[in-house]
Design a protein around this motif. Structure first.
Motif, PDB file in Angstrom:
ATOM      1  N   LYS A 234       0.885  -1.178  -0.131  1.00  0.00           N
ATOM      2  CA  LYS A 234      -0.082   0.129   0.058  1.00  0.00           C
ATOM      3  C   LYS A 234       0.758   1.253   0.105  1.00  0.00           C
ATOM      4  CE  LYS A 234      -3.471   2.457   3.041  1.00  0.00           C
ATOM      5  NZ  LYS A 234      -2.528   3.481   3.225  1.00  0.00           N
ATOM      6  N   SER A 235       0.555   2.393  -0.558  1.00  0.00           N
ATOM      7  CA  SER A 235       1.171   3.633  -0.774  1.00  0.00           C
ATOM      8  C   SER A 235       1.221   4.341   0.699  1.00  0.00           C
ATOM      9  CB  SER A 235       0.469   4.384  -1.935  1.00  0.00           C
ATOM     10  OG  SER A 235      -0.628   4.849  -1.512  1.00  0.00           O
ATOM     11  N   GLU A 236       2.267   5.168   0.874  1.00  0.00           N
ATOM     12  CA  GLU A 236       2.161   5.859   2.193  1.00  0.00           C
ATOM     13  C   GLU A 236       2.772   7.066   1.757  1.00  0.00           C
ATOM     14  OE1 GLU A 236       1.046   5.876   5.111  1.00  0.00           O
ATOM     15  OE2 GLU A 236       0.063   3.748   5.128  1.00  0.00           O
ATOM     16  N   LEU A 237       2.158   8.137   1.956  1.00  0.00           N
ATOM     17  CA  LEU A 237       2.998   9.571   1.327  1.00  0.00           C
ATOM     18  C   LEU A 237       3.584  10.319   2.517  1.00  0.00           C
ATOM     19  CD1 LEU A 237      -0.229  10.814  -0.728  1.00  0.00           C
ATOM     20  CD2 LEU A 237       1.927   9.304  -1.573  1.00  0.00           C
ATOM     21  N   SER A 238       4.616  10.973   2.248  1.00  0.00           N
ATOM     22  CA  SER A 238       5.157  11.819   3.293  1.00  0.00           C
ATOM     23  C   SER A 238       4.227  12.815   3.816  1.00  0.00           C
ATOM     24  CB  SER A 238       6.424  12.168   2.581  1.00  0.00           C
ATOM     25  OG  SER A 238       7.190  12.918   3.457  1.00  0.00           O
ATOM     26  N   PRO A 239       3.999  13.102   5.059  1.00  0.00           N
ATOM     27  CA  PRO A 239       3.105  14.324   5.443  1.00  0.00           C
ATOM     28  C   PRO A 239       4.016  15.558   5.505  1.00  0.00           C
ATOM     29  CG  PRO A 239       3.933  12.941   7.514  1.00  0.00           C
ATOM     30  CD  PRO A 239       4.575  12.334   6.219  1.00  0.00           C
ATOM     31  N   LEU A 240       3.019  16.757   5.249  1.00  0.00           N
ATOM     32  CA  LEU A 240       3.399  17.684   5.244  1.00  0.00           C
ATOM     33  C   LEU A 240       4.076  18.312   6.709  1.00  0.00           C
ATOM     34  CD1 LEU A 240       0.615  19.497   3.369  1.00  0.00           C
ATOM     35  CD2 LEU A 240       2.774  19.927   2.800  1.00  0.00           C
ATOM     36  N   PRO A 241       4.977  19.167   6.907  1.00  0.00           N
ATOM     37  CA  PRO A 241       5.689  19.306   8.295  1.00  0.00           C
ATOM     38  C   PRO A 241       4.770  19.754   9.194  1.00  0.00           C
ATOM     39  CG  PRO A 241       6.932  20.377   6.503  1.00  0.00           C
ATOM     40  CD  PRO A 241       5.504  19.774   5.819  1.00  0.00           C
ATOM     41  N   GLY A 242       5.071  19.208  10.525  1.00  0.00           N
ATOM     42  CA  GLY A 242       4.514  19.909  11.591  1.00  0.00           C
ATOM     43  C   GLY A 242       3.324  19.043  12.086  1.00  0.00           C
ATOM     44  N   GLN A 243       2.867  18.054  11.335  1.00  0.00           N
ATOM     45  CA  GLN A 243       1.624  17.296  11.517  1.00  0.00           C
ATOM     46  C   GLN A 243       1.727  15.872  10.929  1.00  0.00           C
ATOM     47  OE1 GLN A 243      -1.329  17.198   8.650  1.00  0.00           O
ATOM     48  NE2 GLN A 243       0.725  17.244   7.775  1.00  0.00           N
ATOM     49  N   GLN A 244       0.477  15.137  11.058  1.00  0.00           N
ATOM     50  CA  GLN A 244       0.734  13.650  10.309  1.00  0.00           C
ATOM     51  C   GLN A 244      -0.610  13.424   9.458  1.00  0.00           C
ATOM     52  OE1 GLN A 244       3.518  11.451  10.512  1.00  0.00           O
ATOM     53  NE2 GLN A 244       4.488  13.154  11.636  1.00  0.00           N
ATOM     54  N   LYS A 245      -1.346  14.266   9.428  1.00  0.00           N
ATOM     55  CA  LYS A 245      -2.621  13.967   8.882  1.00  0.00           C
ATOM     56  C   LYS A 245      -2.557  14.297   7.450  1.00  0.00           C
ATOM     57  CE  LYS A 245      -7.704  14.607   8.912  1.00  0.00           C
ATOM     58  NZ  LYS A 245      -8.755  15.196   9.696  1.00  0.00           N
ATOM     59  N   ILE A 246      -2.241  15.640   6.972  1.00  0.00           N
ATOM     60  CA  ILE A 246      -2.309  16.071   5.601  1.00  0.00           C
ATOM     61  C   ILE A 246      -1.245  15.709   4.772  1.00  0.00           C
ATOM     62  CG2 ILE A 246      -2.960  18.131   4.310  1.00  0.00           C
ATOM     63  CD1 ILE A 246      -5.303  17.422   5.983  1.00  0.00           C
ATOM     64  N   LYS A 247      -1.082  15.385   3.640  1.00  0.00           N
ATOM     65  CA  LYS A 247      -0.114  14.714   2.682  1.00  0.00           C
ATOM     66  C   LYS A 247       0.104  15.777   1.588  1.00  0.00           C
ATOM     67  CE  LYS A 247      -0.268  11.435   5.668  1.00  0.00           C
ATOM     68  NZ  LYS A 247      -0.334   9.936   5.215  1.00  0.00           N
ATOM     69  N   VAL A 248      -1.288  16.152   1.134  1.00  0.00           N
ATOM     70  CA  VAL A 248      -0.846  17.062  -0.154  1.00  0.00           C
ATOM     71  C   VAL A 248      -2.141  18.303  -0.134  1.00  0.00           C
ATOM     72  CG1 VAL A 248      -1.247  17.221  -2.479  1.00  0.00           C
ATOM     73  CG2 VAL A 248      -0.016  15.110  -1.575  1.00  0.00           C
ATOM     74  N   LYS A 249      -1.692  19.476  -0.346  1.00  0.00           N
ATOM     75  CA  LYS A 249      -2.789  20.473  -0.465  1.00  0.00           C
ATOM     76  C   LYS A 249      -2.565  21.110  -1.848  1.00  0.00           C
ATOM     77  CE  LYS A 249      -2.481  22.158   4.474  1.00  0.00           C
ATOM     78  NZ  LYS A 249      -2.332  23.363   5.194  1.00  0.00           N
ATOM     79  N   ALA A 250      -3.775  21.200  -2.409  1.00  0.00           N
ATOM     80  CA  ALA A 250      -3.763  21.628  -3.928  1.00  0.00           C
ATOM     81  C   ALA A 250      -4.986  22.309  -4.503  1.00  0.00           C
ATOM     82  CB  ALA A 250      -3.522  20.324  -4.837  1.00  0.00           C
ATOM     83  N   THR A 251      -4.833  22.984  -5.185  1.00  0.00           N
ATOM     84  CA  THR A 251      -6.234  23.710  -6.043  1.00  0.00           C
ATOM     85  C   THR A 251      -6.220  23.054  -7.311  1.00  0.00           C
ATOM     86  OG1 THR A 251      -4.601  25.471  -6.730  1.00  0.00           O
ATOM     87  CG2 THR A 251      -5.902  26.043  -4.852  1.00  0.00           C
ATOM     88  N   LEU A 252      -7.276  22.912  -7.873  1.00  0.00           N
ATOM     89  CA  LEU A 252      -7.749  22.275  -8.993  1.00  0.00           C
ATOM     90  C   LEU A 252      -7.478  23.174 -10.320  1.00  0.00           C
ATOM     91  CD1 LEU A 252     -10.867  19.920  -7.991  1.00  0.00           C
ATOM     92  CD2 LEU A 252      -8.423  19.380  -7.843  1.00  0.00           C
TER      93      LEU A 252
END
Length: 662
Positions: A234-252
């Motif tokens: 299963k894939s695991e993504l590196s989390p954004l710094p300072g937390q563990q929940k959010i991996k990617v933030k993006a606008t469409l």
């Protein structure tokens, strides 16, 4: 009455078509141009899933796909397939840096629009490409009504490997890493659950079918790892710094990197493949005339060695002149200005290389160093100057730093201690590449994640570290031939691999001792020479000190070996045991062969050569190389493409052959 019957038949045919869209639209099939690779996609009762076969053998059994978002929940259930779009594609391009100059890739592609039946009707396109030597897919999220952006908490890409194949992989302790770990070979069933694994991962199935899993075109996204969860990768993504929940933030609109499965019944085809660069955007640098790959010295590795002088060694002109003169005498393209004794060449109030102080300033040198004087002298000698920098010393003031570098005459840099691949760090590295290109600077990333083919788009990316390598010999974590032979089948599949090559003090492992200055290496001299051909890197290091090479057999090979190639062929290989790679530059061919700890004899056919006569210059292990690993035998012979060369390798040994067309 015949016409009535015909209309009845047509009516029932149309009725049949209308009556089965739900089932027909639940399955999609795609084959590679040669038909050997087949991808099957369907909407199961729970989640979308796919499987993959190679020459009729299933290698990935049904594997689920879904995406988890903060606030808007899971995307994966209650979906429908809108009209799939098929196309055939080709990609013919020239690489400035890499394993091949001209690339001709053909592929089949399908875009599978997946849309939720309820809620806001979110749409995600799964785009799949099948090449003759592998398969790739990615998630593309178009701009759409009621969905303008997202926060991704998990990309649930899975790879359900068929049976119990053998896996060669590296285990990591966490996401904040320099990606330096040993590779381990084991049955998939023996991998511990939920243990983080780096990519690329090599998978070997019974019947000589090979697959490697990695990613391509990593931009504005988090780096991907693998874990074994409930018996499935299963894939695991590196989390954004300072937390563990959010991996990617993006606008469409936005898309993921490509999830790549290289595959063949010949393991060498995975090494020869250009899929990873083919999945990246074309070159964005209009003028590439200033991009000049080559070799470089690197005095940090040898311990900043300087001969006896009337002046004390330090980060000054005289110290750098000594290494510049060495480069000029021996056709080494670059000298790297690092510093001296653990302190950087630039103004800093930090205690050593690994940290940056509040007043660090790379636009100013230490008082003892005149960078313009160093660059001007090197230019007269035909040597380019590049510098080592901590990434935080140049970021976020890239323009001021790079403008000063260009004014001094610096040609490139090693950017170090990145040690992350979260979305923020991925974007930082992309921006460094983009800005460096504007100022005609090449980049070597250290303490960094694997390549993902971005050297096609920004060919000023010369090489990356991201592997345990010979720097570890300095502090006693011995790198052995068993470690070396793992790299071509794992990390090396991703692309350029910086490995701190060039140590010329080889000893049997029983005589190894820790020497931070003038470090020792294990494996034979010929093994070291062959590594320059086996590993692909557009900026190979020659990192020992000048006197270490004086009068030494084999050094003449390092003066001439290219760092970019027109063509690459794997002549013989066995995962974790041996490899022989042939690479062409213009009309010359170079063959590098290495083995693990076991001695062996290989027979290499030269049938890949064009017609004509060649002189083979051979550097081979000597009879006593296991006891005296710096010994080698050099010989010449005339050959044609009808000949076969016997390669005798001692344990931990190697051989290189330079084939010169007459």
């Amino acid at each position: 009455m015949l016409w009535i019957q015909r209309y009845k038949n047509l009516f029932f045919a149309l009725l049949l078509i209308i009556s089965i869209p739900a089932s027909a639209q639940r399955e999609i099939n795609l084959a590679s141009p040669d038909g050997h690779i087949r991808f099957h996609f369907n909407l199961s009762d729970r989640l979308p899933e796919y499987n993959v076969s190679y020459k009729g053998e299933t290698i990935v059994t049904p594997s689920t796909l879904s995406l988890a978002f903060a606030h808007t929940g899971l995307f994966g259930g209650n979906l429908k397939i809108n009209k799939a779009v098929f196309r055939d594609g080709k990609d013919d391009y020239t690489l400035i840096v890499g394993k091949a100059k001209k690339v001709h890739d053909r592929y089949s592609e399908v875009t599978i629009p997946l849309q939720e039946r309820g809620g806001s009707g979110r749409l995600v396109n799964l785009v799949v490409r099948a090449f003759n030597d592998g398969l790739a897919f990615r998630y593309e999220i178009p701009r759409q009504k009621n969905w303008s952006g997202y926060e991704l908490t998990a990309e649930n890409t899975t790879f359900h490997l068929a049976g119990d194949p053998t896996v060669l992989t590296a285990f990591l302790k966490g996401f904040t890493t320099a990606h330096e770990a040993r590779h381990e070979l084991m049955p998939f069933s023996e991998i511990k659950p939920d243990t983080l694994m780096d990519m690329p991962m090599m998978v070997e199935y019974p019947g000589n079918i090979y697959m490697a899993i990695t990613e391509a075109a990593l931009t504005d996204y988090a780096g991907m790892y693998l874990v074994k969860h409930d018996g499935v990768l299963k894939s695991e993504l590196s989390p954004l710094p300072g937390q563990q929940k959010i991996k990617v933030k993006a606008t469409l609109p936005h898309h993921s990197p490509w999830r790549v499965m290289l595959m063949s019944d010949r393991v060498g085809a995975l090494i020869e493949s250009n899929i990873i660069t083919s999945l990246n955007a074309p070159c964005k640098i209009k003028d590439v005339s200033w991009i000049k790959p080559g070799t470089t010295d690197f005095h940090w590795w040898n311990g900043d060695i300087m001969p006896d002088t009337t002046f004390p060694p330090e980060a000054d002109f005289q110290f750098n002149k000594y290494y510049i003169d060495f480069c000029a005498r021996n056709h080494i393209g670059y000298h790297t200005v690092i510093g001296y004794g653990g302190y950087a060449w630039y103004k800093s109030d930090a205690a050593g290389y690994g940290v940056v102080g509040p007043h660090t300033d790379v636009t100013k040198t230490v008082p003892t160093l005149d960078m313009k004087q160093v660059c001007d002298y090197a230019k007269k000698k035909g040597v380019g100057i590049r510098v080592w920098v901590h990434w935080q010393a140049i970021y976020p003031n890239l323009d001021s730093a790079f403008s000063q570098f260009e004014n001094w005459g610096i040609k490139g840099m090693m950017v170090d201690f990145l040690n992350r691949d979260d979305q923020q760090m991925v974007n930082i590295q992309t921006k460094i590449l983009q800005k460096a290109a504007q100022y005609h600077l090449h980049i070597q990333f250290h303490g960094a994640y694997k390549p993902t083919g971005l050297s096609r788009t920004y060919p000023n990316e010369f090489t990356r570290e991201g592997t345990m390598n010979y720097e570890n010999d300095k502090w006693g974590n011995i790198i052995t031939p068993d470690d070396d032979i793992s790299i071509p089948f794992t990390r090396g599949l991703a692309g350029e691999t910086d490995y701190h090559l060039g140590g010329f003090r080889a000893v049997p492992i029983s005589k190894y001792k820790i020497q931070y200055t003038r470090p020792l290496v294990v494996g034979t001299r010929c093994h070291m020479l062959a590594m320059y051909v086996v590993l692909q890197s557009s900026l190979q290091m020659i990192c020992d000190y000048p006197d270490a090479y004086k009068g030494q057999p084999g050094f003449e090979f390092l003066k001439e070996v290219p760092t970019v190639w027109d063509e690459t062929k794997v002549l013989s290989a066995k995962v974790g045991q041996w490899i022989s790679i042939a690479r062409r530059k213009n009309d010359d061919w170079y063959i590098g062969s290495i083995t693990n700890h076991s001695p062996r004899q290989l027979k290499l056919s030269l049938d890949f050569l064009p017609e004509g006569n060649y002189e083979a210059i051979i550097y081979a292990d000597a009879a006593d190389s296991e006891e005296k690993p710096d010994d080698l035998e050099k010989k010449m012979m005339d050959v044609t493409n009808k000949d076969t060369i016997k390669v005798n390798l001692v344990g931990g040994g190697g051989q290189v052959i330079h084939l010169v067309k007459k």
